[in-house]
Design a protein around this motif. Structure first.
Motif, PDB file in Angstrom:
ATOM      1  N   GLY A  15      74.326  69.288 115.915  1.00 29.43           N
ATOM      2  CA  GLY A  15      73.067  69.230 115.182  1.00 29.43           C
ATOM      3  C   GLY A  15      71.920  69.899 115.929  1.00 29.43           C
ATOM      4  O   GLY A  15      71.773  69.743 117.137  1.00 29.43           O
ATOM      5  N   THR A  16      71.095  70.656 115.182  1.00 32.76           N
ATOM      6  CA  THR A  16      69.975  71.365 115.807  1.00 32.76           C
ATOM      7  C   THR A  16      68.617  70.821 115.389  1.00 32.76           C
ATOM      8  O   THR A  16      67.620  71.119 116.035  1.00 32.76           O
ATOM      9  N   ARG A  17      68.564  70.019 114.319  1.00 34.88           N
ATOM     10  CA  ARG A  17      67.253  69.602 113.799  1.00 34.88           C
ATOM     11  C   ARG A  17      66.598  68.511 114.641  1.00 34.88           C
ATOM     12  O   ARG A  17      65.446  68.160 114.396  1.00 34.88           O
ATOM     13  N   LEU A  18      67.329  67.965 115.619  1.00 29.97           N
ATOM     14  CA  LEU A  18      66.716  67.001 116.532  1.00 29.97           C
ATOM     15  C   LEU A  18      66.487  67.637 117.908  1.00 29.97           C
ATOM     16  O   LEU A  18      66.524  66.966 118.930  1.00 29.97           O
ATOM     17  N   TRP A  19      66.225  68.938 117.918  1.00 25.88           N
ATOM     18  CA  TRP A  19      65.822  69.625 119.137  1.00 25.88           C
ATOM     19  C   TRP A  19      64.411  69.162 119.500  1.00 25.88           C
ATOM     20  O   TRP A  19      63.600  68.877 118.611  1.00 25.88           O
ATOM     21  N   PRO A  20      64.057  69.014 120.793  1.00 21.05           N
ATOM     22  CA  PRO A  20      64.776  69.495 121.977  1.00 21.05           C
ATOM     23  C   PRO A  20      65.724  68.476 122.622  1.00 21.05           C
ATOM     24  O   PRO A  20      66.307  68.784 123.651  1.00 21.05           O
ATOM     25  N   LEU A  21      65.881  67.269 122.044  1.00 19.02           N
ATOM     26  CA  LEU A  21      66.807  66.308 122.649  1.00 19.02           C
ATOM     27  C   LEU A  21      68.249  66.673 122.333  1.00 19.02           C
ATOM     28  O   LEU A  21      69.124  66.589 123.188  1.00 19.02           O
ATOM     29  N   SER A  22      68.525  67.049 121.093  1.00 16.66           N
ATOM     30  CA  SER A  22      69.878  67.432 120.703  1.00 16.66           C
ATOM     31  C   SER A  22      70.061  68.935 120.908  1.00 16.66           C
ATOM     32  O   SER A  22      69.256  69.733 120.425  1.00 16.66           O
ATOM     33  N   ARG A  23      71.131  69.313 121.628  1.00 17.71           N
ATOM     34  CA  ARG A  23      71.417  70.724 121.901  1.00 17.71           C
ATOM     35  C   ARG A  23      72.906  70.991 121.697  1.00 17.71           C
ATOM     36  O   ARG A  23      73.704  70.061 121.613  1.00 17.71           O
ATOM     37  N   ALA A  24      73.243  72.259 121.675  1.00 15.23           N
ATOM     38  CA  ALA A  24      74.608  72.638 121.320  1.00 15.23           C
ATOM     39  C   ALA A  24      75.654  71.963 122.196  1.00 15.23           C
ATOM     40  O   ALA A  24      76.697  71.526 121.711  1.00 15.23           O
ATOM     41  N   GLN A  25      75.398  71.851 123.505  1.00 15.22           N
ATOM     42  CA  GLN A  25      76.384  71.262 124.408  1.00 15.22           C
ATOM     43  C   GLN A  25      76.101  69.794 124.719  1.00 15.22           C
ATOM     44  O   GLN A  25      76.817  69.183 125.515  1.00 15.22           O
ATOM     45  N   ALA A  26      75.065  69.238 124.107  1.00 14.62           N
ATOM     46  CA  ALA A  26      74.759  67.806 124.256  1.00 14.62           C
ATOM     47  C   ALA A  26      74.090  67.335 122.970  1.00 14.62           C
ATOM     48  O   ALA A  26      72.893  67.049 122.943  1.00 14.62           O
ATOM     49  N   PRO A  27      74.864  67.269 121.863  1.00 14.05           N
ATOM     50  CA  PRO A  27      74.275  66.991 120.559  1.00 14.05           C
ATOM     51  C   PRO A  27      73.890  65.526 120.377  1.00 14.05           C
ATOM     52  O   PRO A  27      74.188  64.669 121.202  1.00 14.05           O
ATOM     53  N   LYS A  28      73.253  65.260 119.242  1.00 12.33           N
ATOM     54  CA  LYS A  28      72.566  63.978 119.028  1.00 12.33           C
ATOM     55  C   LYS A  28      73.494  62.766 119.114  1.00 12.33           C
ATOM     56  O   LYS A  28      73.051  61.693 119.524  1.00 12.33           O
ATOM     57  N   GLN A  29      74.775  62.911 118.750  1.00 13.20           N
ATOM     58  CA  GLN A  29      75.650  61.739 118.750  1.00 13.20           C
ATOM     59  C   GLN A  29      75.896  61.182 120.141  1.00 13.20           C
ATOM     60  O   GLN A  29      76.269  60.018 120.287  1.00 13.20           O
TER      61      GLN A  29
END
Length: 475
Positions: A15-29
């Motif tokens: 997921g990208t819409r919760l950037w900057p906490l969620s990122r490609a290699q450390a996503p929101k889940q």
């Protein structure tokens, strides 16, 4: 006695819409947003009652495999399997592969519950009442989805119109509706009988496989072949890449649920959010008397109806309303809550430019199966990191071609191997590892080992590493 449910947890999304906490290699889940557990861990806990559930099957990918294993280990939850997708093929192929494996591991009459790992759910009495209704409907041969009672005319969700009631307490599905415009959503809510499509499912495995064979044979063939040709790697099951890649890239909704004549829906009044935007996080969380949701270090003055979250820095917000201010270790996002759905567009812009692309991929803190590290300072021919190693864990036996390293222990005890020499380092002690020397770091103690690593050399990239022996199968 009713059959236990096999949880199938989908944990491969980026997921990208919760950037900057969620990122490609450390996503929101896998991130702690609110509370002490990650969304993935809360999903595991919801499916942990041994009277109701079997051990879960987790579907994820290569990059997240150790995050899955470590976060399950922290909870003491044993996993039946961790399926690694070699390529992304949406939910139909993932569900088909998990169903095929569940058919092998459990009873032929097994029932699976497909769960997203990034949903926020209040798992109270109403939730488990719905689970039991869905299990009964699945046992009767229905392919069940959960329809969430809408609380607003949301345009970010698909909708389900319910049909005739079934003996199980579920209803027939009259039709699925794509994400509507606001006017249409308002009309459906006013009319009644329409529910949000949650993306949560309950399937009897035998009927699921039969219906896939009829309506999505290419998906089933690719997924079942990928399972039969899968390889074992430690506690992980790697799906065969050649066969899995042949599956159409399609969701389980499009591939099956909108085609089958066995679709059923359980009207579900429990609290649910897919946390797909900062606006959704704000709505889900506990807000103060001014309508603000705040986590981390922050001071708010004359600020209302806002989301302020900090991971590492102190935020001071004054005289604003209806905004999101999100600070990670190395980036800050500020925007109107009403524009939260568009954060993904901002992330694409950042990813397209080399100077900012890394901000969309990784955090300064990276997690590994043995612990992790935080990048503290980068300069010309040097880099400083904080390394933390979990009790009883060890890094690979390795060497570097382009850098030397200095280690200073600040907490715990380190077992350091340099060449043929093994020594113990305690707090305030240090050691030097010359360029090209074989070395290893281990934590023999009962508390987390922390040390500062200073790297010096002509090239400091993470790919300058030759693993000679590695207990995590990476050598």
């Amino acid at each position: 006695m009713a059959a236990k449910i096999v949880p199938v947890i989908m944990a491969g999304g980026k997921g990208t819409r919760l950037w900057p906490l969620s990122r490609a290699q450390a996503p929101k889940q896998f991130i702690q947003f609110i509370g002490e557990k990650t969304l993935f861990q809360n999903t595991l806990l919801r499916a942990s009652d041994p009277e109701l559930y079997e051990a879960p099957i987790v579907v994820t990918n290569e990059e997240f495999r150790f995050l899955v294993a470590e976060q399950a280990r922290e909870l003491g939850i044993k996993l039946a399997a961790v399926l690694l997708e070699p390529v992304a093929r949406n939910t139909a192929a993932a569900v088909a592969a998990a169903a095929t494996l569940a058919h092998e591991l459990f009873d032929k009459d097994a029932i699976i519950q497909v769960l997203a790992s990034d949903h926020e759910i209040v798992a109270g009495e109403a939730y488990f009442d719905c689970i039991r209704i869905a299990r009964k409907a699945a046992a009767n041969g229905s392919l069940v989805t959960f329809g969430i009672t809408p609380t607003e005319p949301a345009t970010g969700y698909g909708y389900i119109e319910i049909g005739k009631p079934l003996s199980s307490g579920a209803h027939e599905v009259k039709r699925f509706i794509e994400k509507p415009v606001r006017e249409k959503a308002e009309e459906m809510i006013a009319a009644g009988g329409f529910y949000w499509n949650s993306g949560i499912f309950m399937f009897p495995v035998a009927e699921l496989i039969s219906e896939l064979h009829e309506h999505a044979p290419d998906v089933l063939k690719a997924a079942s072949k990928a399972v039969s040709k899968a390889s074992r790697d430690l506690d992980f099951t790697r799906l065969d890449a050649e066969h899995f890649a042949k599956s159409p890239d399609i969701s389980i909704d499009y591939a099956l649920m909108e085609k089958t004549g066995k679709a059923a829906v359980v009207p579900s009044p429990f609290s649910w959010s897919d946390l797909g935007s900062w606006d959704a996080v704000w709505k889900t969380g506990s807000r103060d008397e001014n309508g603000n949701l705040t986590t981390g270090e922050a001071t708010l003055v004359n600020t209302k109806n806002s989301l302020v979250m900090s991971h590492g820095v102190h935020l001071a917000v004054q005289g604003l309303s209806d905004i999101a201010v999100i600070a990670s270790e190395d980036a800050v996002y500020v925007g109107h809550l009403k524009d939260s759905q568009d954060v993904g567009k901002l992330v694409k812009l950042l990813a397209a430019h080399k100077p900012t692309a890394k901000l969309t991929q990784t955090h300064p803190t990276s997690y590994r199966p043995w612990g992790g590290y935080t990048s503290v300072l980068n300069g010309d021919r040097f880099q400083v990191k904080r390394i933390f190693v979990l009790p009883g864990k060890k890094l690979s036996l390795q060497k570097h071609h382009h850098r030397s390293e200095h280690w200073i222990v600040v907490k715990g005890t380190a077992e350091v191997t340099i060449g043929e020499n093994v020594q113990m380092l305690r707090e305030n002690e240090s050691v030097y590892i010359p360029l090209g020397e074989v070395h290893r770091l281990a934590n023999p103690g009962k508390i987390v080992l922390e040390l500062i690593e200073v790297q010096t050399g002509s090239y400091l990239g993470e790919d300058d590493i030759i693993r000679l022996v590695d207990e995590f199968g990476r050598s």
